[in-house]
Design an enzyme around this catalytic site. Structure first.
Site, PDB file in Angstrom:
ATOM      1  N   HIS A  41      31.342  48.921  31.756  1.00 12.27           N
ATOM      2  CA  HIS A  41      30.636  50.013  31.805  1.00 12.27           C
ATOM      3  C   HIS A  41      30.357  50.387  30.424  1.00 12.27           C
ATOM      4  CE1 HIS A  41      30.874  50.257  36.057  1.00 12.27           C
ATOM      5  NE2 HIS A  41      32.078  50.581  36.098  1.00 12.27           N
ATOM      6  N   ASP A  76      30.622  44.756  40.479  1.00 11.03           N
ATOM      7  CA  ASP A  76      31.456  45.872  40.483  1.00 11.03           C
ATOM      8  C   ASP A  76      31.606  46.342  42.149  1.00 11.03           C
ATOM      9  OD1 ASP A  76      33.054  48.296  40.385  1.00 11.03           O
ATOM     10  OD2 ASP A  76      31.449  49.089  39.066  1.00 11.03           O
TER      11      ASP A  76
HETATM   12  C1  NGQ Z   1      36.943  51.557  41.056  1.00 11.52           C
HETATM   13  N1  NGQ Z   1      34.716  52.305  40.370  1.00 11.52           N
HETATM   14  O1  NGQ Z   1      37.868  51.021  40.289  1.00 11.52           O
HETATM   15  O2  NGQ Z   1      36.356  50.904  41.878  1.00 11.52           O
HETATM   16  C2  NGQ Z   1      36.313  52.758  40.298  1.00 11.52           C
HETATM   17  C3  NGQ Z   1      36.654  53.860  41.309  1.00 11.52           C
HETATM   18  C4  NGQ Z   1      38.477  55.061  40.295  1.00 11.52           C
HETATM   19  C5  NGQ Z   1      33.994  52.728  39.208  1.00 11.52           C
HETATM   20  N2  NGQ Z   1      34.630  53.213  38.480  1.00 11.52           N
HETATM   21  C6  NGQ Z   1      38.008  54.038  41.602  1.00 11.52           C
HETATM   22  N3  NGQ Z   1      32.829  52.575  39.273  1.00 11.52           N
HETATM   23  O3  NGQ Z   1      37.962  55.331  39.401  1.00 11.52           O
HETATM   24  O4  NGQ Z   1      39.566  55.347  40.629  1.00 11.52           O
HETATM   25 ZN    ZN Z   2      34.975  48.786  38.557  1.00  9.10          ZN
END
Ligand code: NGQ
Ligand code: ZN
Length: 452
Positions: free
Chosen positions: A267, A318
């Site tokens: 990101h 993602d």
């Molecule tokens: C993830 N998703 O690791 O899937 C994360 C959410 C988190 C994004 N950052 C889960 N888009 O941050 O704990």
């Molecule tokens: Zn991710």
């Protein structure tokens, strides 16, 4: 042997190209060659990028989080819904979903995937009898689809910045720095039967899910291979890290870890100009996930400045809400145009935006995944995709505009073939194991819905 009417080689476009593959690697390229009767014939051959960031299980909730609840919709509320969905998944579900996702990636023109794997344990957080059970499920899905896999076991120790304890919904992710290497070793052993292009790295989830000491400890144990980390995706995350560590996330990481070409910063949405330039100079790859970043309301990456500073980038799907390589690239460019009220942003100087994005993502994706790929050249892995440049969408374009047509105008149905390290997984636009993978997925989802 593959015979292509046109191929985009490391040296540029060539005609009547015959590519020989030995044990997954390109061993010979003949230009202006004649086809042999047994050759696999394609129209236009391109290097196939790797998808550098995936949480495959999230595919199964695509479309479930797009209903408005007034005053209650943000990245953070999406995350709550995701946790709740994730909590019901069994190892069988996780394998069936991953197989579908990897197949869809190959059909979209990706040869490989970096699976950022953080669901490790049973509901409540107790490890499976085999601590790497869920890694093994990802490996099984990779074997079924034949995709090139870079497995990234994740260290996720805290619920938020300042070492907040894990929330109920995060228990399945949790490991401390003692247990994490046990998990990585077990995953390494379980991956032994996979093809030689398989790679294993590590992924401290984010600054907020680790701590400076823990990060130092796991990096000291890590001998070689990719290191991936989520960084600066949301303004709240930037503010929390700044309050805790006294610096913005990218600023802190660059100042406190030896970030190098082995690193992939996922990101990196919210960066100052100084952070953007410093990150570009570090040699790390920016792991951009434009479709998910749009879907979650993260914001646009500082793409023009980063590219200008010579930064490496690749793309990932993602959350897998939609799996399309061309749409990832298109969304990246459009995010810049919408922000800057400008056209043709993601190119340095003059030239083709489509080609800059596509070849940049092929090169950066390979770097981030630790794959010897990213271009068609002898000695590189045969990560290849073929498209039909005679289709109506592309037939008016000269070669130097073809990738602009692919990125901005084409549908994924333009893709005819994909090879992952020489494994010919997509033919005539369809994955060779599609039927079985889809029927397994349907069964898994029916079971999942019945369990609610
Ligand atoms: C993830 N998703 O690791 O899937 C994360 C959410 C988190 C994004 N950052 C889960 N888009 O941050 O704990
Ligand atoms: Zn991710």
């Amino acid at each position: 042997m593959i015979y292509a009417n046109h191929a985009l080689l490391a040296s540029g476009w060539a005609r009547d190209v015959r590519v020989t593959i030995d044990s997954g690697t390109i061993s010979r390229i003949e230009i202006g060659a004649a086809a042999h009767a047994t050759d696999t014939r394609v129209d236009t051959l391109l290097p196939a990028p790797g998808n550098l960031h995936s949480h495959s299980f999230q595919r199964a909730m695509a479309g479930m989080t797009e209903r408005r609840a007034v005053g209650r919709d943000s990245f953070w509320t999406w995350r709550e819904l995701m946790y709740r969905f994730m909590d019901r998944l069994t190892p069988e579900h996780i394998e069936a979903i991953a197989a579908l996702v990897f197949m869809e990636m190959q059909e979209a023109g990706y040869a490989a995937v970096g699976e950022f794997h953080y669901v490790h344990h049973q509901r409540g957080g107790v490890p499976y009898d085999d601590i790497a059970e869920l890694s093994a499920r990802i490996f099984a899905a990779a074997a079924t689809t034949r995709i090139g896999l870079t497995h990234l076991p994740v260290l996720y120790s805290y619920g938020g910045s300042g070492k907040a304890p894990l929330s109920e919904g995060q228990r399945r992710f949790g490991n401390d720095v003692e247990r994490f290497p046990v998990l990585v070793d077990a995953a390494r052993r379980a991956a032994r039967d996979l093809p030689a292009d398989t790679n294993i790295g590590i992924a401290p989830h984010s600054l907020r899910a680790t701590s400076p000491d823990d990060l130092r400890a796991v990096l000291a144990m890590h001998e070689a291979g990719p290191v991936h980390i989520h960084i600066a995706e949301q303004p709240k995350e930037v503010a929390d890290i700044q309050a805790w560590l006294g610096a913005r996330p990218v600023e802190w990481l660059l100042g406190n870890a030896s970030v190098s070409a082995d690193w992939c910063l996922i990101h990196a949405t919210h960066m100052t100009a100084a952070e953007t330039k410093a990150m570009a100079v570090s040699g790390a790859v920016a792991g951009l996930c434009p479709i998910t970043e749009a879907n979650l309301g993260d914001g646009p990456f500082n793409g023009s400045m980063y590219l200008e500073a010579g930064g490496a980038f690749g793309v990932g799907s993602d959350s897998n809400v939609n799996i399309s390589l061309t749409e990832e690239l298109r969304t990246l460019e459009y995010s810049q145009r919408l922000r800057d009220l400008a056209r043709n942003v993601m190119v340095v100087g003059e030239g083709s935006v489509g080609q800059t994005l596509y070849l940049g993502a092929a090169k950066g994706g390979a770097q981030a995944l630790g794959r010897n790929a990213g271009e068609i050249a002898t000695g590189r892995l045969a990560d290849l995709t073929a498209i039909d440049s005679t289709a109506p969408t592309l037939c008016a374009l000269t070669r130097d505009r073809l990738l602009d047509g692919l990125v901005f105008a084409a549908k994924d149905s333009i893709i005819t073939d994909v090879w992952s390290a020489g494994r010919h997984a997509v033919r005539s636009g369809r994955h060779i194991a599609r039927e079985g993978i889809v029927s397994n997925y349907r069964k898994a989802i029916a079971g999942l819905l019945a369990s609610v």
